[in-house]
Motif scaffolding. Structure first.
Motif, PDB file in Angstrom:
ATOM      1  N   GLY A   1      -4.139  15.053   7.017  1.00  0.00           N
ATOM      2  CA  GLY A   1      -2.841  15.293   7.635  1.00  0.00           C
ATOM      3  C   GLY A   1      -1.861  15.958   6.697  1.00  0.00           C
ATOM      4  N   ARG A   2      -1.781  15.439   5.481  1.00  0.00           N
ATOM      5  CA  ARG A   2      -0.989  15.982   4.365  1.00  0.00           C
ATOM      6  C   ARG A   2       0.515  15.804   4.548  1.00  0.00           C
ATOM      7  NH1 ARG A   2      -4.934  19.990   5.170  1.00  0.00           N
ATOM      8  NH2 ARG A   2      -6.444  20.112   3.458  1.00  0.00           N
ATOM      9  N   THR A   3       1.076  16.080   5.721  1.00  0.00           N
ATOM     10  CA  THR A   3       2.525  16.032   5.888  1.00  0.00           C
ATOM     11  C   THR A   3       2.896  15.026   6.975  1.00  0.00           C
ATOM     12  OG1 THR A   3       2.500  17.798   7.539  1.00  0.00           O
ATOM     13  CG2 THR A   3       2.755  18.451   5.220  1.00  0.00           C
ATOM     14  N   GLY A   4       4.192  14.645   6.972  1.00  0.00           N
ATOM     15  CA  GLY A   4       4.694  13.741   7.997  1.00  0.00           C
ATOM     16  C   GLY A   4       4.046  12.377   7.933  1.00  0.00           C
ATOM     17  N   LEU A   5       3.749  11.890   6.736  1.00  0.00           N
ATOM     18  CA  LEU A   5       3.036  10.620   6.593  1.00  0.00           C
ATOM     19  C   LEU A   5       3.981   9.455   6.903  1.00  0.00           C
ATOM     20  CD1 LEU A   5       1.126  11.398   3.264  1.00  0.00           C
ATOM     21  CD2 LEU A   5       0.384  11.781   5.631  1.00  0.00           C
ATOM     22  N   ARG A   6       3.468   8.528   7.689  1.00  0.00           N
ATOM     23  CA  ARG A   6       4.328   7.412   8.117  1.00  0.00           C
ATOM     24  C   ARG A   6       3.472   6.199   8.466  1.00  0.00           C
ATOM     25  NH1 ARG A   6       8.364   7.516  13.387  1.00  0.00           N
ATOM     26  NH2 ARG A   6       9.623   5.707  12.813  1.00  0.00           N
ATOM     27  N   VAL A   7       3.979   5.005   8.125  1.00  0.00           N
ATOM     28  CA  VAL A   7       3.352   3.737   8.508  1.00  0.00           C
ATOM     29  C   VAL A   7       4.383   2.949   9.301  1.00  0.00           C
ATOM     30  CG1 VAL A   7       2.326   1.577   7.713  1.00  0.00           C
ATOM     31  CG2 VAL A   7       1.843   3.711   6.484  1.00  0.00           C
TER      32      VAL A   7
ATOM     33  N   ASP B   1       6.632   7.212   4.876  1.00  0.00           N
ATOM     34  CA  ASP B   1       7.777   6.505   5.441  1.00  0.00           C
ATOM     35  C   ASP B   1       7.286   5.181   6.026  1.00  0.00           C
ATOM     36  OD1 ASP B   1       9.453   8.574   4.801  1.00  0.00           O
ATOM     37  OD2 ASP B   1       9.190   9.592   6.735  1.00  0.00           O
ATOM     38  N   LEU B   2       8.039   4.130   5.794  1.00  0.00           N
ATOM     39  CA  LEU B   2       7.646   2.804   6.267  1.00  0.00           C
ATOM     40  C   LEU B   2       8.697   2.273   7.238  1.00  0.00           C
ATOM     41  CD1 LEU B   2       5.802   0.322   6.178  1.00  0.00           C
ATOM     42  CD2 LEU B   2       7.110  -0.490   4.201  1.00  0.00           C
TER      43      LEU B   2
ATOM     44  N   LEU C   1       0.823  -1.214   0.000  1.00  0.00           N
ATOM     45  CA  LEU C   1       0.000   0.000   0.000  1.00  0.00           C
ATOM     46  C   LEU C   1       0.856   1.262   0.000  1.00  0.00           C
ATOM     47  CD1 LEU C   1      -2.845  -1.039   2.462  1.00  0.00           C
ATOM     48  CD2 LEU C   1      -2.953  -0.838  -0.018  1.00  0.00           C
ATOM     49  N   VAL C   2       1.980   1.244   0.745  1.00  0.00           N
ATOM     50  CA  VAL C   2       2.873   2.403   0.743  1.00  0.00           C
ATOM     51  C   VAL C   2       3.399   2.654  -0.668  1.00  0.00           C
ATOM     52  CG1 VAL C   2       5.132   3.224   1.535  1.00  0.00           C
ATOM     53  CG2 VAL C   2       3.506   2.260   3.165  1.00  0.00           C
TER      54      VAL C   2
END
Length: 455
Positions: free
Chosen positions: A356-362, A325-326, A313-314
């Motif tokens: 959220g738009r920014t700082g995306l992380r899984v 970021d994973l 999915l990332v």
């Protein structure tokens, strides 16, 4: 308004233990009542009759010694080992021994009855040394002397001791029998509980047997009727969803064609785009309703790799221009519904992109017996406390009003799928700002608690 009564903590929790305790108490009570009746209505009269015979024997002996010439009387007393006074170790009423309760009880009953039946000038004393002896004062040659007389078998408690041991053995046998019977009764109840858990998980268990005790068989028949009704309702719902999807999407497709034919390309592109946008909105709403109605119950769990699913999915979101970021943790393969879990991650990642738009992380990791996956962002929108409220169906936050296409079912779908797996969905304010959506899924499918999934 009175508060509901709290369960007594000293009571056993299971029906098996409660029935065993009740059975043991009832058996002990009946044994105590039987023993009391035996002692007071059988053994006591028996001892008292023996004391009357013994008192007659002692009075006859006293009369014979008193009627003898003095020399013969003293010689007879000497042959019976008579004493001028009672031994110092003798007492009129010896103490009761708790370890030999029944024997000492019979001895005391015998002594009291014998004292009552003998004349006042013939007291009785009991000596307890290496051996137990009964001392009685009689008259020989006109003088009082103390002689030790043999005890009768009625003054002993060997029969009562045997009866008590037999009663305890019968009580233990009754308790063991009751325990085995209760285990036999609890087996269909355990099968019923297992079948109920399987129904909650969306499975279709085999019908329960109805050849047991009447009460259990009645419950099993009612459960089988309920599962049949659920199967029929599930079939009706699936048919209704298929019909709704077909009956609504068919006119939508025709409407798209009608718009394309009525407004040739280039005549009014803005009106065409607006109309198609409305149609896409209707189609999205319809799909979300169907997703919420389904939520993956009919999908069978499969052993899979949650890290691989998150990585896929990332990569897909990165291809659409949304970089996540994973951070993958050490997760073993475990059983989950892959399509349903993919829907969970996609919904949460889409929310992170939109709000959220920014700082995306899984991030994935293992916490005890749970697999955890967190979707994080650095947005400054809604707080975690308010998002807990938005897990209810059709709830939307204030910042969602600027985004069209939603129905307020996205988080409700995620919550429902997580509970279907026996897991949970929670939200936390992220350190440094932003939001973290945390999904927990049990690694062991046997620990799933899917009953809440149908709330």
């Amino acid at each position: 308004m009175r508060a509901p009564a709290q369960p007594r903590r000293w009571l056993p929790r299971s029906l098996l233990s409660r029935n065993i305790v009740l059975l043991v108490v009832l058996v002990a009570l009946t044994q105590a009542c039987s023993l009391s009746a035996l002692l007071h209505f059988v053994q006591r009269p028996r001892i008292e009759r023996a004391s009357i015979i013994f008192a007659d024997y002692v009075r006859m002996l006293d009369s014979l010694l008193a009627a003898m010439p003095p020399d013969e009387g003293r010689a007879a007393a000497t042959r019976m080992n008579a004493h001028r006074s009672a031994p110092a170790a003798s007492t009129a009423m010896p103490a009761i021994s708790p370890l030999r309760f029944f024997r000492t009880w019979q001895r005391d009953v015998f002594i009291r009855s014998l004292t009552r039946d003998l004349p006042a000038d013939m007291p009785v004393r009991w000596e307890t040394t290496d051996e137990e002896r009964l001392w009685i004062r009689v008259h020989a040659a006109g003088e009082p002397v103390w002689i030790a007389l043999p005890m009768t078998a009625d003054a002993q408690a060997s029969g009562i001791t045997t009866a008590v041991i037999l009663s305890i053995g019968l009580a233990l046998l009754a308790g063991l029998t009751g325990w085995l019977i209760q285990l036999h009764l609890n087996r269909p109840l355990a099968d019923l509980a297992d079948a109920a858990r399987r129904v909650s998980a969306g499975d279709a268990p085999a019908p329960l047997p109805t050849d047991g005790p009447t009460e259990i068989a009645e419950v099993s028949r009612a459960f089988n009727q309920m599962t049949d009704a659920l199967k029929q309702a599930e079939a009706t719902r699936a048919l209704m969803l298929a019909g709704v999807s077909h009956d609504i999407r068919t006119p939508l497709t025709k409407l798209r064609l009608a718009i394309a034919m009525a407004l040739p390309r280039g005549t009014n592109d803005s009106l065409v785009a607006s109309s198609e946008g409305y149609l896409d909105h209707i189609d999205t709403i319809l799909q979300q309703f169907m997703d919420y109605a389904g939520s993956g119950e009919r999908e069978a769990p499969q052993t899979g790799d949650l890290n691989a699913l998150a990585g896929q999915l990332v990569a897909e979101f990165t291809g659409l221009g949304h970089e996540f970021d994973l951070e993958e943790g050490d997760l073993p393969p475990f059983a989950f519904r892959p399509v349903a879990v993919m829907r969970v991650l996609m919904n949460l990642m889409q929310n992170a992109v939109v709000y959220g738009r920014t700082g995306l992380r899984v991030r994935t990791w293992r916490d005890g017996d749970d697999a955890c996956v967190a979707i994080c962002d650095r947005g400054n929108g809604i707080r975690a406390a308010e998002l807990e409220r938005l897990k209810s169906p059709f709830s939307r936050g204030d910042n969602a009003r600027t985004h069209s296409g939603g129905t307020g079912l996205g988080l409700a779908i995620v919550e429902r799928i997580a509970r279907l797996h026996g897991g949970s969905l929670t939200f936390h304010d992220r350190a440094g700002g932003g939001l973290e959506a945390l999904v927990r899924l049990p690694l062991n499918p046997q620990t799933n608690a899917p009953a809440a999934a149908r709330r």
